[in-house]
Design a protein around this motif. Structure first.
Motif, PDB file in Angstrom:
ATOM      1  N   ILE A  19       9.665  10.452   0.187  1.00  0.00           N
ATOM      2  CA  ILE A  19       9.341   9.697   1.397  1.00  0.00           C
ATOM      3  C   ILE A  19       8.357  10.476   2.260  1.00  0.00           C
ATOM      4  O   ILE A  19       7.401   9.920   2.813  1.00  0.00           O
ATOM      5  CB  ILE A  19      10.624   9.391   2.189  1.00  0.00           C
ATOM      6  CG1 ILE A  19      11.569   8.519   1.361  1.00  0.00           C
ATOM      7  CG2 ILE A  19      10.290   8.693   3.515  1.00  0.00           C
ATOM      8  CD1 ILE A  19      12.949   8.361   1.976  1.00  0.00           C
ATOM      9  N   GLU A  20       8.585  11.784   2.363  1.00  0.00           N
ATOM     10  CA  GLU A  20       7.694  12.624   3.159  1.00  0.00           C
ATOM     11  C   GLU A  20       6.284  12.619   2.587  1.00  0.00           C
ATOM     12  O   GLU A  20       5.302  12.519   3.327  1.00  0.00           O
ATOM     13  CB  GLU A  20       8.230  14.060   3.213  1.00  0.00           C
ATOM     14  CG  GLU A  20       7.397  14.998   4.071  1.00  0.00           C
ATOM     15  CD  GLU A  20       7.940  16.415   4.092  1.00  0.00           C
ATOM     16  OE1 GLU A  20       7.278  17.294   4.668  1.00  0.00           O
ATOM     17  OE2 GLU A  20       9.030  16.651   3.511  1.00  0.00           O
ATOM     18  N   PHE A  21       6.174  12.699   1.262  1.00  0.00           N
ATOM     19  CA  PHE A  21       4.854  12.673   0.641  1.00  0.00           C
ATOM     20  C   PHE A  21       4.178  11.324   0.849  1.00  0.00           C
ATOM     21  O   PHE A  21       2.976  11.252   1.132  1.00  0.00           O
ATOM     22  CB  PHE A  21       4.976  12.968  -0.853  1.00  0.00           C
ATOM     23  CG  PHE A  21       3.698  12.788  -1.614  1.00  0.00           C
ATOM     24  CD1 PHE A  21       2.691  13.745  -1.554  1.00  0.00           C
ATOM     25  CD2 PHE A  21       3.480  11.649  -2.381  1.00  0.00           C
ATOM     26  CE1 PHE A  21       1.501  13.574  -2.252  1.00  0.00           C
ATOM     27  CE2 PHE A  21       2.296  11.466  -3.076  1.00  0.00           C
ATOM     28  CZ  PHE A  21       1.307  12.434  -3.011  1.00  0.00           C
ATOM     29  N   MET A  22       4.942  10.253   0.732  1.00  0.00           N
ATOM     30  CA  MET A  22       4.379   8.907   0.788  1.00  0.00           C
ATOM     31  C   MET A  22       4.047   8.475   2.215  1.00  0.00           C
ATOM     32  O   MET A  22       2.955   7.948   2.475  1.00  0.00           O
ATOM     33  CB  MET A  22       5.360   7.910   0.162  1.00  0.00           C
ATOM     34  CG  MET A  22       4.924   6.463   0.200  1.00  0.00           C
ATOM     35  SD  MET A  22       6.041   5.381  -0.732  1.00  0.00           S
ATOM     36  CE  MET A  22       7.580   5.591   0.172  1.00  0.00           C
TER      37      MET A  22
ATOM     38  N   ASN B  27       0.849  -1.184   0.000  1.00  0.00           N
ATOM     39  CA  ASN B  27       0.000   0.000   0.000  1.00  0.00           C
ATOM     40  C   ASN B  27       0.887   1.236   0.000  1.00  0.00           C
ATOM     41  O   ASN B  27       1.922   1.269   0.675  1.00  0.00           O
ATOM     42  CB  ASN B  27      -0.916   0.009   1.222  1.00  0.00           C
ATOM     43  CG  ASN B  27      -1.957  -1.100   1.156  1.00  0.00           C
ATOM     44  OD1 ASN B  27      -2.469  -1.406   0.084  1.00  0.00           O
ATOM     45  ND2 ASN B  27      -2.256  -1.705   2.295  1.00  0.00           N
ATOM     46  N   PHE B  28       0.467   2.265  -0.720  1.00  0.00           N
ATOM     47  CA  PHE B  28       1.346   3.407  -0.983  1.00  0.00           C
ATOM     48  C   PHE B  28       1.813   4.087   0.300  1.00  0.00           C
ATOM     49  O   PHE B  28       2.961   4.519   0.405  1.00  0.00           O
ATOM     50  CB  PHE B  28       0.620   4.425  -1.878  1.00  0.00           C
ATOM     51  CG  PHE B  28       1.470   5.596  -2.254  1.00  0.00           C
ATOM     52  CD1 PHE B  28       2.462   5.485  -3.215  1.00  0.00           C
ATOM     53  CD2 PHE B  28       1.291   6.832  -1.638  1.00  0.00           C
ATOM     54  CE1 PHE B  28       3.250   6.561  -3.567  1.00  0.00           C
ATOM     55  CE2 PHE B  28       2.069   7.921  -1.975  1.00  0.00           C
ATOM     56  CZ  PHE B  28       3.053   7.785  -2.952  1.00  0.00           C
ATOM     57  N   HIS B  29       0.956   4.212   1.294  1.00  0.00           N
ATOM     58  CA  HIS B  29       1.294   4.968   2.493  1.00  0.00           C
ATOM     59  C   HIS B  29       1.812   4.095   3.637  1.00  0.00           C
ATOM     60  O   HIS B  29       1.917   4.563   4.771  1.00  0.00           O
ATOM     61  CB  HIS B  29       0.074   5.762   2.979  1.00  0.00           C
ATOM     62  CG  HIS B  29      -0.369   6.832   2.023  1.00  0.00           C
ATOM     63  ND1 HIS B  29       0.406   7.938   1.736  1.00  0.00           N
ATOM     64  CD2 HIS B  29      -1.499   6.958   1.264  1.00  0.00           C
ATOM     65  CE1 HIS B  29      -0.228   8.709   0.862  1.00  0.00           C
ATOM     66  NE2 HIS B  29      -1.383   8.125   0.555  1.00  0.00           N
ATOM     67  N   LYS B  30       2.155   2.848   3.353  1.00  0.00           N
ATOM     68  CA  LYS B  30       2.673   1.946   4.390  1.00  0.00           C
ATOM     69  C   LYS B  30       4.007   2.456   4.918  1.00  0.00           C
ATOM     70  O   LYS B  30       4.904   2.800   4.140  1.00  0.00           O
ATOM     71  CB  LYS B  30       2.853   0.533   3.828  1.00  0.00           C
ATOM     72  CG  LYS B  30       3.459  -0.466   4.816  1.00  0.00           C
ATOM     73  CD  LYS B  30       3.595  -1.830   4.168  1.00  0.00           C
ATOM     74  CE  LYS B  30       4.359  -2.804   5.043  1.00  0.00           C
ATOM     75  NZ  LYS B  30       3.680  -3.057   6.325  1.00  0.00           N
TER      76      LYS B  30
END
Length: 636
Positions: A506-509, A335-338
C-alpha cells in the motif's frame, strides 16, 4: 533501442534483481546451485519486461475512462435489492432502530476493512479475482469458489429482474391487476380496493388472502405447493422477460468497462431520484409516520441477543458484495496510484444510509396500508424477502387514492435499475476472469456466451417451483459458500501473505502509511468475527424450508453437492498447486506454494522493477519466535 540491445541492458541490471528476488522470497526453498538462481532472476526480469502479467488489447489492462466511474460502479454494485427489501425486514425483526447500532459497529469492524482490503488488492495487482491469489497460490481455490458462487448468483438475480419487468408492464394496465380478485381465486380472496375495517374484523373467522398475494403466487409465479414431483415447465412470459434482462446486460458489458463505466452514471444515480420522489410522497400519506416510528423505534433489549449481531454481520457482508470477487475486479481497472480510501468510505456510508432511507420509504407506505385496513399492528401487513417488494408494497400501492399507477411504475423501475446495477457487476466479475485466462477471445464473444449460458440456467427459476430453487441456491450456492471462503480470503491476506507486507504494498502504491485501525481489523478483529459467524451458522443450522415446506431429500443432496463444488475448490487447487511446485520433498513443495509467484506485483514492468527495489530497501530482519512474528506482522 533494438530488442537485442534491450535484453543486454536488462542482463546488465539483473545483478541487482538477483539480490532483490532473494529478499522478496527469503522463506522460499532454494533449489539447485547459485548459478541456477541467478539465471532464474535474470529470466524473471526479462519475462516481466517482455510479457507483462495481464494485458489488454493495447498492451495494457483497460482503465476506467474517468476515475469517478469506479466510484459509481461500486455504488451500483453494492446498493441493490438487499437495501430495499432485505434490510428493512431484517431491522424490523432484530430490534428496529436499535439494530442500527450493531449494524454501524459491524460496518466499522468488518464491512469497511474488508471492502478497503479487496479494493487495494485488485488495484495493486491489476488482476481479476483469480489472478490476485498469485500472492499465495496454494489458496487460489478461494477465488475459483467465489467466482462459482457469483456465477450462480447472477442466474437467480436476473430472474428477480424478470419479475420486476412483469410488474412494471402490469403497472400500465387500466386497473392494477393485483388490486382485484379473480373468480377462480375463491371466496378467501380479499380485493385490496375493498379491504376495509369491516373485512379486517371478519378476518379472524375466515383466513383471507389479499389479491396482491394471490396475484404474485398464482398469476406471476404459478407457484406449486411443493416440488416433490418436479418443478414444472418455464413460464413463457417470464422466460421472455428473463431474456430481455440478459440482452440489457450484454449491451452494457459488450465493450467491457468502457461501456459499463458509462452506464454506471445512470445505474448509480437514477435510483436515488426515484427513492426521494417516493419518500416525498410516502411521508405525506396518512399513517406514514406511524410506520416510520414502528421501523425505527429501538428495542434496546435486543442488543443482548446474539441473533441480532449475527443478522447485522450477515446483512453487512452481503449488502456490500464483499468477498465475491467483484470489488477486486472493479479495482483492477483503477490507475495504480489512485488513493481509494475516500471512495471506500463514500460507498460504505452511502450503502448503509440507503438501507435506512429505503426502510423509511417502505414502512411509511406500509403505515398508510395499516391505517387504511384498520390494523394497529403494522407487522401484520409486512412480508419478508421478495414478498415485501411483490406483495406488501403492491398492496399499499393499490390503496393509493392518487396516481397509484405512477408510483407503481416508479417503484418497480427503481427495483429494476438497482438489480441490473448489481447483476452487471457480478456478471462482469465472471467475464473478466474468463477474459484474463483466455485473452485471445474477443470481449463480445465471452459476454454473449456467458449471458446465454446464464439465461438457460435461469429458466429453472421461471418454473412453478422456481422460488423453491431460488431460495435453495441463494443459501447453498452463494451465501454459505461465500461465508466459508471469505474467512479463507481474509486469513490469506492477513497471515499467509501478511499484513506487514500488504501494508508495504500500500505504501509503495499510494504513498500512504497504513493506520493501526486497519492493521488490527485485518489481522484479528475481522477474521475473528467472521469465524464466530461461521460457528454460529453451523450450530444453529436447521434443514432449509420454503414457506414452511421441507425440501425432498434428493433436492437437498443436490444442494449440498452445489455447496461442495464451491468450497471444494480450495482443497482441490491447493493439492494441485503443491503437486506442481518444484522441490524434492512435500515440505519444500508446500512452502513454495505458500509464497507469491515470481511475477507477483504491479502489472506494469516499470512499476514492477521499482517495486522490487522498494521491497529490497524496506527489508527488515525479524527475530525467531511465533510471538515476535505475530506482533511484527501487525505492528511491524
Amino acid at each position: 533501442m533494438s530488442k537485442s540491445q534491450n535484453r543486454r541492458q536488462l542482463r546488465d541490471d539483473a545483478g541487482d534483481a538477483i539480490s532483490i528476488i532473494d529478499s522478496l522470497y527469503t522463506q522460499n526453498i532454494r533449489i539447485g546451485s547459485v548459478q541456477q538462481e541467478e539465471t532464474e532472476a535474470i529470466d524473471l526480469v526479462l519475462d516481466v519486461n517482455e510479457n507483462p502479467p495481464i494485458v489488454g488489447v493495447s498492451g495494457e489492462r483497460a482503465k476506467w475512462s474517468r476515475e469517478i466511474e469506479f466510484l459509481f460502479s461500486c455504488i451500483a454494485l453494492s446498493v441493490g435489492l438487499g437495501n430495499v427489501w432485505r434490510f428493512p425486514f431484517i431491522a424490523l425483526e432484530n430490534g428496529g432502530g436499535a439494530f442500527v447500532i450493531p449494524y454501524v459497529i459491524v460496518l466499522l469492524l468488518i464491512g469497511r476493512p474488508v471492502y478497503y482490503m479487496e479494493v487495494l488488492i485488485g488495484q495493486f495487482a491489476s488482476r481479476g479475482a483469480v489472478g490476485v491469489f498469485d500472492m499465495a497460490p496454494i489458496m487460489k481455490g478461494i477465488a475459483y469458489g467465489q467466482v462459482y458462487a457469483t456465477a450462480l448468483a447472477t442466474t437467480y438475480y436476473a430472474s428477480i429482474m424478470a419479475l420486476t419487468i412483469k410488474y412494471l408492464i402490469a403497472s400500465f394496465a387500466e386497473i392494477l391487476p393485483w388490486a382485484t380478485c379473480l373468480p377462480e381465486w375463491g371466496e378467501n380472496c380479499i380485493s385490496m380496493t375493498s379491504y376495509n375495517s369491516t373485512v379486517s374484523d371478519n378476518a379472524t373467522q375466515v383466513k383471507l388472502i389479499s389479491s396482491a398475494e394471490l396475484y404474485f403466487t398464482k398469476i406471476v409465479l404459478h407457484e406449486k405447493e411443493n416440488i416433490e414431483h418436479g418443478i414444472g415447465t418455464p413460464s413463457w412470459d417470464l422466460a421472455i422477460y428473463l431474456f430481455i434482462v440478459w440482452v440489457i446486460i450484454v449491451i452494457t458489458l459488450i465493450k467491457g468497462i468502457h461501456s459499463s463505466g458509462k452506464a454506471s452514471y445512470f445505474l448509480a444515480l437514477f435510483p436515488y431520484v426515484i427513492l426521494f420522489i417516493l419518500l416525498g410522497r410516502a411521508v405525506t400519506l396518512p399513517g406514514a409516520w406511524n410506520g416510520i416510528v414502528y421501523f425505527l423505534k429501538p428495542q434496546w433489549d435486543q442488543l443482548l441477543n446474539a441473533d441480532v449481531w449475527y443478522a447485522a454481520i450477515t446483512q453487512m457482508f452481503f449488502s456490500l458484495a464483499i468477498c465475491l470477487g467483484t470489488l477486486i475486479m472493479y479495482a483492477s481497472f483503477n490507475n495504480f496510484h489512485k488513493r481509494v480510501h475516500k471512495d471506500v468510505i463514500i460507498v460504505t456510508t452511502i450503502d448503509s444510509c440507503t438501507s435506512i432511507l429505503a426502510g423509511c420509504v417502505i414502512f411509511a407506505i406500509l403505515g398508510n396500508l395499516a391505517l387504511e385496513t384498520n390494523t394497529t399492528d403494522i407487522s401484520r401487513v409486512v412480508k419478508g424477502g421478495a414478498g415485501l417488494a411483490f406483495i406488501s408494497y403492491p398492496e399499499a400501492i393499490a390503496k393509493f387514492k392518487y396516481l397509484p399507477h405512477l408510483f407503481s411504475v416508479l417503484f418497480f423501475f427503481m427495483l429494476f435499475v438497482l438489480g441490473i446495477g448489481s447483476n452487471i457487476g457480478m456478471s462482469s466479475c465472471v467475464i473478466t476472469v474468463i477474459k484474463d485466462r483466455f485473452s485471445h477471445i474477443p470481449q463480445w464473444v465471452i459476454t454473449i456466451g456467458f449471458s446465454l449460458c446464464s439465461f438457460l440456467c435461469g429458466l429453472i427459476y421461471t418454473t412453478p417451483g422456481g422460488q423453491f430453487l431460488l431460495n435453495l441456491i441463494d443459501f447453498f450456492g452463494c451465501s454459505f459458500i461465500a461465508l466459508f471462503l471469505a474467512i479463507g480470503e481474509i486469513v490469506t491476506v492477513s497471515w499467509i501473505y501478511g499484513v506487514k507486507r500488504f501494508c508495504k504494498d500500500i505504501e509503495f502504491m499510494c504513498d500512504l502509511k497504513t493506520g493501526l485501525y486497519w492493521r488490527v481489523c485485518w489481522a484479528i478483529v475481522t477474521p475473528g468475527l467472521m469465524f464466530l459467524v461461521l460457528v454460529y451458522t453451523l450450530i444453529t443450522y436447521k434443514p432449509l424450508e420454503y414457506k414452511g415446506v421441507e425440501y425432498p431429500d434428493y433436492i437437498m443432496n443436490i444442494a449440498w453437492l452445489l455447496w461442495f463444488i464451491g468450497v471444494g475448490q480450495l482443497p482441490f487447487w491447493a493439492l494441485y498447486t503443491v503437486y506442481t511446485q518444484p522441490g524434492s520433498t512435500l515440505k519444500e513443495k508446500f512452502r513454495q506454494a505458500m509464497q507469491p509467484t515470481t511475477n507477483w506485483g504491479p502489472a506494469s514492468p516499470e512499476k514492477f522493477e521499482k517495486y522490487i527495489l522498494f521491497m529490497k530497501n524496506s527489508r527488515q530482519s525479524t527475530e525467531d519466535g511465533w510471538t515476535t512474528r505475530f506482533y511484527d506482522n501487525i505492528f511491524g
